[in-house]
Design an enzyme around this catalytic site. Structure first.
Site, short mmCIF file in Angstrom:
data_model
loop_
_atom_site.label_atom_id
_atom_site.label_comp_id
_atom_site.label_asym_id
_atom_site.label_seq_id
_atom_site.Cartn_x
_atom_site.Cartn_y
_atom_site.Cartn_z
NE ARG A 60 -28.94 -20.44 0.44
CZ ARG A 60 -28.82 -20.17 -0.97
NH1 ARG A 60 -29.16 -19.11 -1.17
NH2 ARG A 60 -28.58 -20.99 -1.90
N GLY A 120 -41.51 -24.11 -8.51
CA GLY A 120 -41.96 -25.02 -7.46
C GLY A 120 -43.22 -24.73 -6.64
N PRO A 123 -31.73 -25.21 -3.46
CG PRO A 123 -29.88 -24.08 -2.68
CD PRO A 123 -30.79 -24.04 -3.84
CB VAL A 173 -35.32 -9.51 -4.28
CG1 VAL A 173 -35.88 -8.23 -4.17
CG2 VAL A 173 -35.41 -10.56 -2.91
CB SER A 174 -34.25 -8.34 -9.32
OG SER A 174 -33.56 -9.47 -9.37
CE1 TYR A 200 -21.61 -17.26 -7.25
CE2 TYR A 200 -23.06 -18.35 -5.80
CZ TYR A 200 -22.43 -17.19 -6.05
OH TYR A 200 -22.48 -16.19 -5.38
CG ASP A 201 -23.09 -24.18 -5.30
OD1 ASP A 201 -23.53 -22.98 -5.97
OD2 ASP A 201 -24.02 -25.06 -5.32
P1 NAD Z 1 -23.26 -8.73 -9.56
O1 NAD Z 1 -23.48 -9.72 -10.57
O2 NAD Z 1 -23.96 -7.42 -9.58
O3 NAD Z 1 -21.69 -8.40 -9.32
C1 NAD Z 1 -20.53 -9.06 -9.76
C2 NAD Z 1 -19.69 -8.20 -10.53
O4 NAD Z 1 -18.47 -8.71 -11.02
C3 NAD Z 1 -20.21 -7.40 -11.91
O5 NAD Z 1 -20.00 -6.34 -11.78
C4 NAD Z 1 -19.50 -8.32 -12.83
O6 NAD Z 1 -19.51 -7.43 -14.08
C5 NAD Z 1 -18.19 -8.51 -12.55
N1 NAD Z 1 -17.49 -9.57 -12.98
C6 NAD Z 1 -17.84 -10.81 -13.06
N2 NAD Z 1 -16.88 -11.67 -13.98
C7 NAD Z 1 -16.00 -10.71 -13.67
C8 NAD Z 1 -14.40 -10.98 -14.20
N3 NAD Z 1 -13.99 -12.38 -14.75
N4 NAD Z 1 -13.85 -9.96 -14.13
C9 NAD Z 1 -14.04 -8.78 -13.57
N5 NAD Z 1 -15.20 -8.68 -13.29
C10 NAD Z 1 -16.04 -9.52 -13.26
O7 NAD Z 1 -23.46 -9.54 -8.36
P2 NAD Z 1 -23.42 -9.17 -6.59
O8 NAD Z 1 -24.69 -9.52 -6.02
O9 NAD Z 1 -23.11 -7.79 -6.46
O10 NAD Z 1 -22.27 -9.99 -6.34
C11 NAD Z 1 -21.10 -9.63 -5.76
C12 NAD Z 1 -20.18 -10.69 -5.06
O11 NAD Z 1 -21.05 -11.10 -4.01
C13 NAD Z 1 -20.11 -11.82 -6.01
O12 NAD Z 1 -18.87 -12.50 -5.59
C14 NAD Z 1 -21.05 -13.11 -5.31
O13 NAD Z 1 -20.71 -14.33 -5.64
C15 NAD Z 1 -21.02 -12.59 -3.71
N6 NAD Z 1 -22.09 -12.84 -3.35
C16 NAD Z 1 -23.81 -11.94 -3.70
C17 NAD Z 1 -24.78 -12.52 -3.13
C18 NAD Z 1 -25.87 -11.70 -3.07
O14 NAD Z 1 -27.00 -12.07 -2.57
N7 NAD Z 1 -26.05 -10.52 -3.75
C19 NAD Z 1 -24.69 -13.66 -2.26
C20 NAD Z 1 -23.73 -14.49 -2.17
C21 NAD Z 1 -22.33 -14.08 -2.73
N1 UDP Z 2 -37.53 -18.17 -7.50
C1 UDP Z 2 -38.58 -18.05 -7.71
N2 UDP Z 2 -39.18 -17.39 -8.91
C2 UDP Z 2 -38.31 -16.49 -9.61
C3 UDP Z 2 -36.84 -16.58 -9.35
C4 UDP Z 2 -36.43 -17.31 -8.05
O1 UDP Z 2 -39.43 -18.94 -7.24
O2 UDP Z 2 -38.74 -15.71 -10.53
C5 UDP Z 2 -36.78 -19.09 -6.41
C6 UDP Z 2 -35.60 -19.86 -6.67
O3 UDP Z 2 -36.19 -21.10 -7.28
C7 UDP Z 2 -34.94 -19.92 -5.27
C8 UDP Z 2 -35.41 -18.60 -4.73
O4 UDP Z 2 -36.28 -18.11 -5.29
O5 UDP Z 2 -35.78 -20.99 -4.54
C9 UDP Z 2 -34.43 -17.70 -4.79
O6 UDP Z 2 -33.76 -17.66 -5.92
P1 UDP Z 2 -32.26 -16.63 -6.47
O7 UDP Z 2 -32.14 -16.97 -7.91
O8 UDP Z 2 -32.78 -15.26 -6.16
O9 UDP Z 2 -31.15 -17.07 -5.51
P2 UDP Z 2 -30.60 -18.44 -5.09
O10 UDP Z 2 -31.38 -19.61 -5.40
O11 UDP Z 2 -29.16 -18.49 -5.45
O12 UDP Z 2 -30.68 -18.43 -3.39
#
Ligand code: NAD
Ligand code: UDP
Length: 325
Positions: free
Chosen positions: A279, A207, A276, A190-191, A147-148
């Site tokens: 952040r 952790g 991480p 959060v979810s 991802y990163d």
């Molecule tokens: P999400 O998983 O709900 O949305 C991603 C969408 O992309 C989904 O609808 C999935 O079906 C679609 N998708 C995945 N692979 C695909 C492919 N190969 N072709 C077509 N569609 C594809 O996640 P989100 O939180 O809504 O994230 C949306 C964007 O924002 C992503 O690019 C994510 O990296 C970026 N983002 C989100 C967050 C966050 O906190 N929500 C943080 C950083 C970056």
């Molecule tokens: N995390 C947690 N319990 C959970 C899910 C996540 O403690 O049930 C922690 C996770 O280890 C991370 C932070 O919450 O430190 C945020 O996780 P998330 O997966 O939401 O996003 P990201 O790590 O990509 O910021």
């Protein structure tokens, strides 16, 4: 008056993409939502299906597609760790090949294209808070690397198409964003915490829960992205969009328990590798160039998210991957 445009939103049926589509449809633009439905829910966009300016296409961005558009919000990519680690090779293909396909379309159409990048490009940051000038501290071979590093390559591709082919690009680095329409089984913090609290299950802290995140409500995020896309002052980013309010994961758990009134315990689980430590976005650039800053504090956004989670039937959602708590 707003100029009406043909706008493509990739990943448009996902959590953030569906809110972007809704905003654009309501403004009158001709919106094409493209999604392969890996982590999307049709219910996220079902309410838009009857609108004459909305169209839904099932397609995978790793494959070419020919459309005529004026703007592209390139948001397709699994975003939750349990989703992007399920098939890491597919994740990196989505970021790299998907970006090449969409940049090719932008080049052919003369469209403006925005990349939904991420705070993950900073890795486990050694500078705090993170300004856009920081190049990051990322493991190239770990479980999060697909991802990163995928997003880092996507940023590189965007800048190379910009320099070489004069493609009109925008790059936003999104920090942890939450709100209604998050997938209840996406495993994000959060979810997870809200679902666990509502279902009376223990809250799973990875952790010690001393790691921090900064949580941005989806309305603030959509506004920031929209401003970046439509900014005409020559500012293309990368720009951080996030809420600088920084909380430990334990503090988040306690707030969710307080707001839901749940009688649940905290349960410790092992910290995932490369998680991480801290952040927090430095949003100086967003304030200066986009006149943007978040307005919705965590307790208010969480309350709205909790209300939405209470309104859905969890049986209508299945985990897209087995990688969730
Ligand atoms: P999400 O998983 O709900 O949305 C991603 C969408 O992309 C989904 O609808 C999935 O079906 C679609 N998708 C995945 N692979 C695909 C492919 N190969 N072709 C077509 N569609 C594809 O996640 P989100 O939180 O809504 O994230 C949306 C964007 O924002 C992503 O690019 C994510 O990296 C970026 N983002 C989100 C967050 C966050 O906190 N929500 C943080 C950083 C970056
Ligand atoms: N995390 C947690 N319990 C959970 C899910 C996540 O403690 O049930 C922690 C996770 O280890 C991370 C932070 O919450 O430190 C945020 O996780 P998330 O997966 O939401 O996003 P990201 O790590 O990509 O910021």
């Amino acid at each position: 008056m707003t100029k009406l445009r043909r706008v493509l939103v990739t990943g448009g049926a996902g959590f953030l993409g569906s809110h972007m589509c809704e905003r654009l449809v309501n403004e009158g633009h001709d919106v094409i939502c493209l999604d392969n439905f890996f982590t999307a829910q049709k219910s996220n966009v079902a309410h838009l299906l009857g609108r004459p300016n909305f169209e839904l296409i099932r397609h995978d961005v790793t494959l070419p597609i020919f459309l005529e558009v004026d703007q592209i919000y390139h948001m397709a990519c699994p975003a939750a760790p349990g989703h992007y680690q399920f098939n890491p090779i597919k994740t990196i293909k989505t970021s790299v090949m998907g970006s090449i396909n969409m940049l090719g379309m932008a080049k052919r159409c003369g469209a403006r294209i925005l990349l939904a990048s991420t705070s993950e490009i900073y890795g486990d940051p050694l500078i705090h808070p993170q300004p856009e000038s920081y190049w990051g501290n990322v493991n190239t071979i770990g479980l999060r690397s697909c991802y990163d590093e995928g997003k880092r390559v996507a940023e590189t591709l965007f800048m190379d198409y910009h320099r070489m082919n004069k493609v009109d690009v925008r790059i936003v680095r999104i920090f942890n964003t939450y709100g209604p329409r998050m997938h209840p089984y996406d495993g994000r913090v959060v979810s997870n915490f809200i679902r666990q609290a509502i279902q009376g299950q223990p809250i799973t802290i990875f952790g010690e829960g001393e790691q921090t995140r900064s949580f941005c409500y989806r309305d603030d995020l959509v506004e920031g992205i929209f401003r970046l896309m439509n900014n005409e002052d020559g500012f293309i980013g990368p720009v951080n969009i996030g809420n600088p309010g920084e909380f430990t994961i334990r503090e988040l758990a306690e707030l969710v328990i307080q707001l839901t009134g749940a009688k649940v315990k905290l349960e410790k689980r092992p910290l995932p590798p490369d998680d991480p430590t801290r952040r927090q976005p430095d949003i100086t650039l967003a304030k200066k160039h986009l006149h943007w800053e978040p307005k919705i504090p965590l307790n208010q956004g969480l309350q709205q998210t909790i209300d939405w989670f209470r309104s859905i039937d969890f049986d209508h959602y299945r985990p897209p991957t087995p990688n969730f708590v």
